[in-house]
Design a protein around this motif. Structure first.
Motif, PDB file in Angstrom:
ATOM      1  N   PRO A   1     -10.947   2.060   7.130  1.00  0.00           N
ATOM      2  CA  PRO A   1     -11.535   0.757   7.772  1.00  0.00           C
ATOM      3  C   PRO A   1     -12.160  -0.021   6.611  1.00  0.00           C
ATOM      4  CG  PRO A   1     -11.934   2.298   9.469  1.00  0.00           C
ATOM      5  CD  PRO A   1     -11.143   3.241   8.105  1.00  0.00           C
ATOM      6  N   GLU A   2     -13.013   0.654   5.829  1.00  0.00           N
ATOM      7  CA  GLU A   2     -13.741   0.044   4.610  1.00  0.00           C
ATOM      8  C   GLU A   2     -12.466  -0.640   3.622  1.00  0.00           C
ATOM      9  OE1 GLU A   2     -16.945   1.037   1.283  1.00  0.00           O
ATOM     10  OE2 GLU A   2     -16.115   2.391   2.305  1.00  0.00           O
ATOM     11  N   ILE A   3     -11.617   0.245   3.138  1.00  0.00           N
ATOM     12  CA  ILE A   3     -10.706  -0.212   2.223  1.00  0.00           C
ATOM     13  C   ILE A   3      -9.700  -1.311   2.811  1.00  0.00           C
ATOM     14  CG2 ILE A   3      -8.300   0.413   0.970  1.00  0.00           C
ATOM     15  CD1 ILE A   3      -9.559   3.361   0.964  1.00  0.00           C
ATOM     16  N   VAL A   4      -9.422  -1.466   3.897  1.00  0.00           N
ATOM     17  CA  VAL A   4      -8.630  -2.561   4.504  1.00  0.00           C
ATOM     18  C   VAL A   4      -9.452  -3.757   4.534  1.00  0.00           C
ATOM     19  CG1 VAL A   4      -7.696  -3.542   6.637  1.00  0.00           C
ATOM     20  CG2 VAL A   4      -7.032  -1.101   5.664  1.00  0.00           C
ATOM     21  N   GLU A   5     -10.796  -3.843   4.828  1.00  0.00           N
ATOM     22  CA  GLU A   5     -11.557  -4.763   5.250  1.00  0.00           C
ATOM     23  C   GLU A   5     -12.073  -5.414   3.892  1.00  0.00           C
ATOM     24  OE1 GLU A   5     -15.713  -6.246   7.421  1.00  0.00           O
ATOM     25  OE2 GLU A   5     -15.126  -4.233   7.871  1.00  0.00           O
ATOM     26  N   GLN A   6     -12.627  -4.472   2.966  1.00  0.00           N
ATOM     27  CA  GLN A   6     -12.836  -4.948   1.853  1.00  0.00           C
ATOM     28  C   GLN A   6     -12.100  -5.387   0.908  1.00  0.00           C
ATOM     29  OE1 GLN A   6     -16.352  -5.434   0.984  1.00  0.00           O
ATOM     30  NE2 GLN A   6     -16.694  -4.910   3.198  1.00  0.00           N
ATOM     31  N   HIS A   7     -10.898  -4.689   0.885  1.00  0.00           N
ATOM     32  CA  HIS A   7      -9.833  -4.793  -0.415  1.00  0.00           C
ATOM     33  C   HIS A   7      -8.909  -5.963   0.065  1.00  0.00           C
ATOM     34  CE1 HIS A   7      -7.587  -3.013  -3.970  1.00  0.00           C
ATOM     35  NE2 HIS A   7      -7.111  -4.349  -3.729  1.00  0.00           N
ATOM     36  N   LEU A   8      -8.059  -5.284   1.177  1.00  0.00           N
ATOM     37  CA  LEU A   8      -7.033  -6.191   1.854  1.00  0.00           C
ATOM     38  C   LEU A   8      -7.423  -7.394   2.541  1.00  0.00           C
ATOM     39  CD1 LEU A   8      -4.844  -3.331   2.881  1.00  0.00           C
ATOM     40  CD2 LEU A   8      -4.687  -4.222   0.846  1.00  0.00           C
TER      41      LEU A   8
ATOM     42  N   ILE B   1       1.014  -7.131   4.913  1.00  0.00           N
ATOM     43  CA  ILE B   1       0.946  -5.743   3.971  1.00  0.00           C
ATOM     44  C   ILE B   1       1.851  -4.756   4.247  1.00  0.00           C
ATOM     45  CG2 ILE B   1      -0.519  -4.144   3.326  1.00  0.00           C
ATOM     46  CD1 ILE B   1      -1.792  -6.966   2.829  1.00  0.00           C
ATOM     47  N   GLU B   2       2.716  -4.496   3.184  1.00  0.00           N
ATOM     48  CA  GLU B   2       3.833  -3.337   3.382  1.00  0.00           C
ATOM     49  C   GLU B   2       3.143  -2.055   3.036  1.00  0.00           C
ATOM     50  OE1 GLU B   2       8.307  -2.621   2.005  1.00  0.00           O
ATOM     51  OE2 GLU B   2       7.059  -3.478   0.469  1.00  0.00           O
ATOM     52  N   LEU B   3       3.595  -0.990   4.005  1.00  0.00           N
ATOM     53  CA  LEU B   3       3.203   0.249   3.895  1.00  0.00           C
ATOM     54  C   LEU B   3       4.101   1.257   3.522  1.00  0.00           C
ATOM     55  CD1 LEU B   3       0.643   2.393   4.295  1.00  0.00           C
ATOM     56  CD2 LEU B   3       1.228   2.323   6.629  1.00  0.00           C
ATOM     57  N   LEU B   4       4.085   2.095   2.529  1.00  0.00           N
ATOM     58  CA  LEU B   4       4.874   2.808   2.401  1.00  0.00           C
ATOM     59  C   LEU B   4       4.163   4.254   2.158  1.00  0.00           C
ATOM     60  CD1 LEU B   4       6.976   0.960  -0.450  1.00  0.00           C
ATOM     61  CD2 LEU B   4       7.505   1.294   2.020  1.00  0.00           C
ATOM     62  N   LYS B   5       5.046   5.213   2.771  1.00  0.00           N
ATOM     63  CA  LYS B   5       4.748   6.818   2.353  1.00  0.00           C
ATOM     64  C   LYS B   5       5.704   7.284   1.357  1.00  0.00           C
ATOM     65  CE  LYS B   5       4.876   7.650   6.801  1.00  0.00           C
ATOM     66  NZ  LYS B   5       4.984   8.437   7.986  1.00  0.00           N
ATOM     67  N   ILE B   6       4.979   7.583   0.219  1.00  0.00           N
ATOM     68  CA  ILE B   6       5.743   7.878  -0.916  1.00  0.00           C
ATOM     69  C   ILE B   6       5.663   9.569  -1.192  1.00  0.00           C
ATOM     70  CG2 ILE B   6       5.664   5.930  -2.177  1.00  0.00           C
ATOM     71  CD1 ILE B   6       3.137   6.971  -3.696  1.00  0.00           C
ATOM     72  N   GLY B   7       6.515   9.772  -2.254  1.00  0.00           N
ATOM     73  CA  GLY B   7       6.584  11.435  -2.504  1.00  0.00           C
ATOM     74  C   GLY B   7       5.344  11.591  -3.617  1.00  0.00           C
ATOM     75  N   CYS B   8       5.261  12.935  -4.026  1.00  0.00           N
ATOM     76  CA  CYS B   8       4.276  13.262  -4.700  1.00  0.00           C
ATOM     77  C   CYS B   8       4.093  12.764  -6.259  1.00  0.00           C
ATOM     78  CB  CYS B   8       4.691  15.025  -5.298  1.00  0.00           C
ATOM     79  SG  CYS B   8       3.085  15.703  -5.964  1.00  0.00           S
TER      80      CYS B   8
ATOM     81  N   ILE C   1      -2.413   3.683  -3.575  1.00  0.00           N
ATOM     82  CA  ILE C   1      -2.228   2.721  -4.402  1.00  0.00           C
ATOM     83  C   ILE C   1      -2.132   1.350  -3.666  1.00  0.00           C
ATOM     84  CG2 ILE C   1      -1.459   1.954  -6.646  1.00  0.00           C
ATOM     85  CD1 ILE C   1      -0.313   4.813  -6.932  1.00  0.00           C
ATOM     86  N   VAL C   2      -2.906   0.547  -4.240  1.00  0.00           N
ATOM     87  CA  VAL C   2      -2.760  -0.903  -3.773  1.00  0.00           C
ATOM     88  C   VAL C   2      -2.122  -1.949  -4.651  1.00  0.00           C
ATOM     89  CG1 VAL C   2      -3.993  -2.847  -2.747  1.00  0.00           C
ATOM     90  CG2 VAL C   2      -4.787  -0.478  -2.047  1.00  0.00           C
ATOM     91  N   PHE C   3      -1.082  -2.473  -4.500  1.00  0.00           N
ATOM     92  CA  PHE C   3      -0.316  -3.572  -5.448  1.00  0.00           C
ATOM     93  C   PHE C   3      -0.616  -4.930  -4.637  1.00  0.00           C
ATOM     94  CE2 PHE C   3       1.979   0.585  -6.276  1.00  0.00           C
ATOM     95  CZ  PHE C   3       1.855   0.472  -7.924  1.00  0.00           C
ATOM     96  N   PRO C   4      -0.573  -5.898  -5.490  1.00  0.00           N
ATOM     97  CA  PRO C   4       0.240  -5.855  -7.002  1.00  0.00           C
ATOM     98  C   PRO C   4      -0.937  -5.511  -8.141  1.00  0.00           C
ATOM     99  CG  PRO C   4      -0.620  -8.039  -6.366  1.00  0.00           C
ATOM    100  CD  PRO C   4      -0.819  -7.143  -5.051  1.00  0.00           C
ATOM    101  N   GLU C   5      -2.210  -5.360  -7.990  1.00  0.00           N
ATOM    102  CA  GLU C   5      -3.202  -4.956  -8.930  1.00  0.00           C
ATOM    103  C   GLU C   5      -3.030  -3.791  -9.340  1.00  0.00           C
ATOM    104  OE1 GLU C   5      -5.831  -5.349  -5.204  1.00  0.00           O
ATOM    105  OE2 GLU C   5      -3.974  -5.961  -5.897  1.00  0.00           O
ATOM    106  N   GLY C   6      -2.654  -2.749  -8.617  1.00  0.00           N
ATOM    107  CA  GLY C   6      -2.401  -1.280  -8.961  1.00  0.00           C
ATOM    108  C   GLY C   6      -3.721  -0.305  -8.760  1.00  0.00           C
ATOM    109  N   THR C   7      -4.639  -0.968  -8.134  1.00  0.00           N
ATOM    110  CA  THR C   7      -5.747   0.026  -7.810  1.00  0.00           C
ATOM    111  C   THR C   7      -5.387   1.323  -7.237  1.00  0.00           C
ATOM    112  OG1 THR C   7      -7.005  -2.008  -7.390  1.00  0.00           O
ATOM    113  CG2 THR C   7      -8.198   0.032  -6.702  1.00  0.00           C
TER     114      THR C   7
ATOM    115  N   VAL D   1       0.892  -1.183  -0.076  1.00  0.00           N
ATOM    116  CA  VAL D   1      -0.073  -0.032  -0.005  1.00  0.00           C
ATOM    117  C   VAL D   1       0.965   1.151  -0.166  1.00  0.00           C
ATOM    118  CG1 VAL D   1      -1.817   1.301   1.194  1.00  0.00           C
ATOM    119  CG2 VAL D   1      -2.054  -1.045   1.060  1.00  0.00           C
ATOM    120  N   LEU D   2       0.557   2.161  -1.001  1.00  0.00           N
ATOM    121  CA  LEU D   2       1.495   3.507  -1.073  1.00  0.00           C
ATOM    122  C   LEU D   2       0.536   4.546  -0.841  1.00  0.00           C
ATOM    123  CD1 LEU D   2       3.304   0.990  -2.907  1.00  0.00           C
ATOM    124  CD2 LEU D   2       3.918   3.114  -4.440  1.00  0.00           C
TER     125      LEU D   2
END
Length: 597
Positions: free
Chosen positions: A76-83, A41-48, A59-65, A8-9
């Protein structure tokens, strides 16, 4: 080493407003632990990522959503539903314009279709606080190549042949500047990175330093090796605390890895970097003023020659390039001068980063090849003008630049073409204006900024810009004369010719370009005592259309000075002598019966 099933970026760019990236990232950590998947799940804070108008983003990888406009309450909804359950949260997924399906990855976003990312190569891709991620994307390989396989002359030859020009304003050839410094016979030389970005609305350098600080550090070391310098400085304004923090971390990491400091990579080459904080003076973007500031003096420019490459910091040969210029260097070394030279135009090679803002649908940070047209940037990348408004002009180069009109939108973006139109590339600000912008007011805005930022050393800039601003204020208040217009134009030309430094020499550009392309607006203010765009308050008049007014009295109840009167179910009137032109009545009228002229 952990093997993660998803990544997760979270965008940490300046455009991600609302719930900040820190709140979002912390909420994600909490939710991952709640579902006991924190080790999956790996969580990264990225630049602009550049898509500032869609922030905050993740962005959620590997699918790149690609999720846009995310808030902490959505996590909470993204974690429960997607991850956890593997179902995308469609209401937050970014959808392609004019299509009915969500994007699968950033490559599907139209915003990037005509962009080429070189300076922004790693921004939004890696964790800027982790040197290992930079190394994984070929980080410091260019420095290794330079110090182990190339001599300084060869490095300078590569930069010269690439055609790279300074991205900070004037566009001076980078390789030529390096070559001049390398030929100076002096044991002490310096490399300075100019990160004193001061144009209104500009955040190009800031985003690079926040998203990919190691690229600039690596480039400075390469520059030090090329000219024979062992010490560098990054001059950055104190208003960029996140960029400063990440630079400090990156410098420390590079030192720990033997990529900065003594005996780099065992080659005997020494190079260290220090950070100097500026107080936010726009004039310190001028290289001699910047040098004076580093030396502890007042930030004021010096006459040239000598140029800094001959006698700069502490009277030693000094190279000064801005952040974006340095960010191109590692890629040029790795991919070759021919690769870089094949991008762009004959005299303007490579790409340019712009902060795209103003009356534009897709505001944000873009990097485009030189030679792309303004029309392509504004309509294909920027998405055009919102709310079905008409395009009026685009201001490039910030306070030092000028406006470009509809008839010149097919002009290629390069140094010479923009200069020919009375504007300039500048550091990369690009502000789009629509029919609701008053061009006299725009010129006044930039003159007001320049007047405050003048260091006061030379009379043309110190006094001249103030006199120009006073004339513009008279015109916008309906008190200007045709003689004032002649004085304004003459004064602008003189200031441009005889000011000491680039700030004063370019200060009249917004006035001269608006006079050239929008003289009729100046004449409307002076002769007709009218602001066609309805912006200049003293020249605005409000009138109620008797045919549309239904006598509901909502406007009268809203007026703070009781300037609106009438009888219920009969058309109301505005007493222009009492009206303070606040405009509070306009949005309250449900029948759109109040006209602003």
């Amino acid at each position: 080493m952990n093997i993660f099933r998803a990544q997760v970026l979270v965008c940490g760019g300046v455009g991600c407003t609302g719930d900040g990236p820190i709140d979002i990232a912390n909420t994600i950590k909490i939710e991952l632990k709640k579902h006991r998947i924190e080790n999956e799940i790996e969580l990264l804070k990225i630049g602009c990522l550049g898509l500032c108008h869609l922030g905050p983003m993740m962005i959620v990888f590997p699918e790149g959503t690609f999720y846009s406009k995310v808030s902490a309450k959505d996590i909470p909804e993204i974690v429960e539903q997607h991850l956890v359950n593997g179902r995308k949260v469609n209401r937050l997924a970014y959808y392609k314009s004019f299509h009915n399906y969500s994007v699968r990855s950033l490559e599907d976003v139209e915003f990037y279709n005509k962009q080429i990312r070189i300076a922004l190569k790693n921004c939004g891709v890696i964790d800027p606080e982790n040197i290992d991620e930079y190394l994984a994307f070929d980080g410091y390989k260019a420095l290794e190549t330079v110090v182990t396989k190339l001599n300084p002359e060869k490095v300078i030859e590569i930069i010269k042949k690439s055609g790279l020009r300074g991205r900070g304003g004037g566009g001076f050839p980078t390789g030529l500047k390096w070559d001049l410094a390398s030929k100076q016979k002096n044991e002490e030389k310096y490399i300075i990175c100019n990160a004193d970005e001061g144009d209104p609305g500009a955040f190009m350098d800031r985003s690079i330093l926040e998203g990919d600080p190691h690229s600039v550090i690596e480039a400075m070391a390469i520059g030090g090796y090329a000219i024979g310098a062992n010490e560098g400085y990054i001059y950055i304004r104190a208003e960029y605390p996140l960029a400063v923090e990440r630079l400090k971390r990156a410098i420390k990491q590079a030192e720990e890895y033997g990529l900065l400091g003594e005996n780099i990579l065992g080659t005997g080459f020494n190079f260290k970097i220090s950070i100097r904080l500026g107080a936010g003076a726009f004039v310190c973007g001028e290289e001699t003023a910047l040098i004076n500031s580093i030396e502890g003096k007042r930030g004021m420019p010096n006459p040239k020659p000598p140029f800094p490459a001959q006698s700069g910091l502490w009277q030693k040969p000094t190279i000064i390039n801005n952040v974006e210029t340095f960010a191109n260097i590692p890629q040029i070394i790795l991919k070759g001068e021919e690769w870089f030279g094949n991008i762009g135009t004959e005299k303007s090679k490579g790409t340019k980063v712009f902060a795209l803002g103003g009356k534009i649908t897709n505001t944000g940070l873009i990097e485009v090849p030189m030679g792309i047209t303004l029309r392509e940037v504004i309509y294909d990348i920027g998405g055009g003008i919102p709310n079905e408004k008409e395009f009026k002009a685009v201001q490039t180069g910030g306070p030092s630049g000028g406006c470009i009109t509809e008839e010149n939108l097919d002009t290629p973006i390069d140094y010479d073409s923009l200069s020919a139109l009375g504007s300039m590339m500048g550091s990369g600000g690009m502000i789009v204006l629509d029919e609701d912008n008053c061009m006299v007011d725009v010129a006044k805005f930039y003159l007001d900024f320049i007047k405050d930022e003048s260091c006061g050393k030379c009379t043309p800039c110190r006094v001249g810009t103030k006199r120009m601003l006073e004339i513009l204020e008279k015109i916008t208040k309906g008190k200007g004369t045709l003689e004032d217009l002649e004085i304004l134009e003459d004064l602008a030309k003189k200031i441009k010719t005889i000011s000491l430094c680039g700030l004063g020499q370019t200060a009249p550009n917004p006035v001269l370009s608006t006079l050239k392309y929008f003289r009729e607006e100046y004449l409307a203010h002076i002769v007709d005592k009218r602001c066609p765009a309805g912006v200049c308050q003293e020249l605005v008049q409000y009138k109620i259309d008797a045919k549309e007014c239904r006598g509901c009295s909502l406007c009268a109840r809203q007026c703070p000075v009781n300037a609106i009167s009438g009888e219920i179910r009969q058309p109301y009137n505005i007493d222009l002598n009492r009206c303070i032109k606040c405009g509070a009545c306009v949005p309250k009228c449900p029948f759109k019966a109040i006209e602003r002229r």
